[in-house]
Design a protein around this motif. Structure first.
Motif, PDB file in Angstrom:
ATOM      1  N   SER A   1       0.845  -1.189   0.000  1.00 25.00           N
ATOM      2  CA  SER A   1       0.000   0.000   0.000  1.00 25.00           C
ATOM      3  C   SER A   1       0.884   1.243   0.000  1.00 25.00           C
ATOM      4  O   SER A   1       1.969   1.250   0.592  1.00 25.00           O
ATOM      5  CB  SER A   1      -0.913   0.006   1.227  1.00 25.00           C
ATOM      6  OG  SER A   1      -1.575   1.253   1.350  1.00 25.00           O
ATOM      7  N   THR A   2       0.406   2.307  -0.651  1.00 27.54           N
ATOM      8  CA  THR A   2       1.141   3.574  -0.655  1.00 27.54           C
ATOM      9  C   THR A   2       0.801   4.415   0.572  1.00 27.54           C
ATOM     10  O   THR A   2       1.209   5.580   0.656  1.00 27.54           O
ATOM     11  CB  THR A   2       0.836   4.376  -1.923  1.00 27.54           C
ATOM     12  OG1 THR A   2      -0.585   4.593  -2.018  1.00 27.54           O
ATOM     13  CG2 THR A   2       1.318   3.637  -3.162  1.00 27.54           C
ATOM     14  N   ALA A   3       0.060   3.862   1.530  1.00 26.35           N
ATOM     15  CA  ALA A   3      -0.247   4.582   2.768  1.00 26.35           C
ATOM     16  C   ALA A   3       1.037   4.844   3.537  1.00 26.35           C
ATOM     17  O   ALA A   3       2.071   4.224   3.319  1.00 26.35           O
ATOM     18  CB  ALA A   3      -1.225   3.779   3.622  1.00 26.35           C
ATOM     19  N   ASN A   4       0.971   5.750   4.507  1.00 24.93           N
ATOM     20  CA  ASN A   4       2.150   6.153   5.269  1.00 24.93           C
ATOM     21  C   ASN A   4       2.442   5.272   6.477  1.00 24.93           C
ATOM     22  O   ASN A   4       3.327   5.582   7.260  1.00 24.93           O
ATOM     23  CB  ASN A   4       1.984   7.609   5.739  1.00 24.93           C
ATOM     24  CG  ASN A   4       1.925   8.579   4.582  1.00 24.93           C
ATOM     25  OD1 ASN A   4       2.610   8.394   3.584  1.00 24.93           O
ATOM     26  ND2 ASN A   4       1.108   9.611   4.722  1.00 24.93           N
ATOM     27  N   ASP A   5       1.708   4.178   6.650  1.00 26.04           N
ATOM     28  CA  ASP A   5       1.884   3.353   7.849  1.00 26.04           C
ATOM     29  C   ASP A   5       2.604   2.039   7.548  1.00 26.04           C
ATOM     30  O   ASP A   5       2.389   1.032   8.194  1.00 26.04           O
ATOM     31  CB  ASP A   5       0.534   3.049   8.492  1.00 26.04           C
ATOM     32  CG  ASP A   5      -0.394   2.286   7.540  1.00 26.04           C
ATOM     33  OD1 ASP A   5      -0.030   2.146   6.356  1.00 26.04           O
ATOM     34  OD2 ASP A   5      -1.445   1.837   8.002  1.00 26.04           O
TER      35      ASP A   5
END
Length: 267
Positions: A47-51
């Protein structure tokens, strides 16, 4: 009146859009003398999410697939696959599958394809795309697609070629009986609309960039206020836009078989 009914219906379904997913995949096809093939594929998911801090190799999940497909004739084939999906955190899911495929030309060089499959998941796989739920679930999947092969050289069988393709897949949980304690489910739990342009560099190597609009159709516990108005939960469509790149290497038998029927990289 119609607009009012449509408005009420749409208000009962919430929609969540997830961060962009990246799914690179490396494939190897081992072609047999009769044109059948064995498949070995390894895919990463991120995922390109920040987590994502702390993921091994930067991946949220990875998937290993082995498969075999036999062609009865140019239109019909059957096969079987086995997938091992591993998630960050240690969870693993094993998914054996049997499939039936039909492909035939329709018009202007366009091929129409259908793929029907039955699979079973082991064990609990709450993170599995298109397959949430308890141990031992059966899933049915139907995929249809349209594609066209566009050779760019003098030899249509071996020259550089483009392969534009559009596919749509729907999945549903199959069970013979539903007990009162079973969770509420929607009829279709997962769909994927995928567009791609395959590039055949040679009979032994091709690559396919693609984009998919994947949706999980979930049903969560409803929470309502004192007036009975839905606050959260209920029917929820979880959308995951996904970009992928499939790299495929093909190993041909002695003497080669470049005229064989090669399927798209979305097996």
């Amino acid at each position: 009146m119609f607009l009012l009914v449509a408005s009420v219906a749409s208000a009962q379904v919430s929609r969540q859009v997830q961060p962009l997913q990246l799914w690179p995949e490396l494939q190897g096809e081992f072609v047999l003398n009769n044109g059948d093939y064995l498949l070995l594929a390894l895919r990463g998911e991120r995922s390109t999410a920040n987590d994502n801090y702390g993921r091994r190799f930067g991946l949220d999940a990875n998937r290993l697939t082995i498969g075999y497909e036999h062609f009865w004739n140019p239109n019909w084939s059957w096969g079987a696959t086995a997938r091992l999906q591993s998630y960050f955190g240690g969870q693993q899911v094993f998914v054996p599958e049997v499939l039936l495929r039909h492909r035939s030309p329709v018009f202007a060089g366009i091929t129409f394809g259908q793929r029907l499959s039955l699979e079973r998941t082991f064990p609990n796989n709450s993170s599995y795309v298109g397959g949430p739920g308890p141990d031992g679930q059966f899933w049915g999947r139907l995929r249809i697609d349209l594609e066209k092969l566009l050779p760019l050289g003098a030899d249509p069988a071996t020259s550089l070629a483009l392969r534009p393709r559009l596919s749509y897949e729907a999945s549903t949980h199959l069970r013979l009986q539903k007990s009162d304690t079973d969770p509420t489910e929607r009829t279709i739990q997962y769909t994927s609309l995928r567009g791609e342009v395959g590039v055949r560099v040679s009979p032994r190597f091709d690559f396919t960039p693609w984009f998919a609009y994947q949706t999980d159709y979930a049903y969560f516990l409803e929470f309502r206020d004192i007036n009975g108005v839905l606050i959260s939960g209920g029917k929820t469509n979880i959308v995951s836009p996904t970009v992928g790149l499939d790299l495929r290497f093909t190993i041909l038998p002695t003497g080669g078989k470049p005229e064989r029927q090669q399927l798209p990289t979305q097996h």
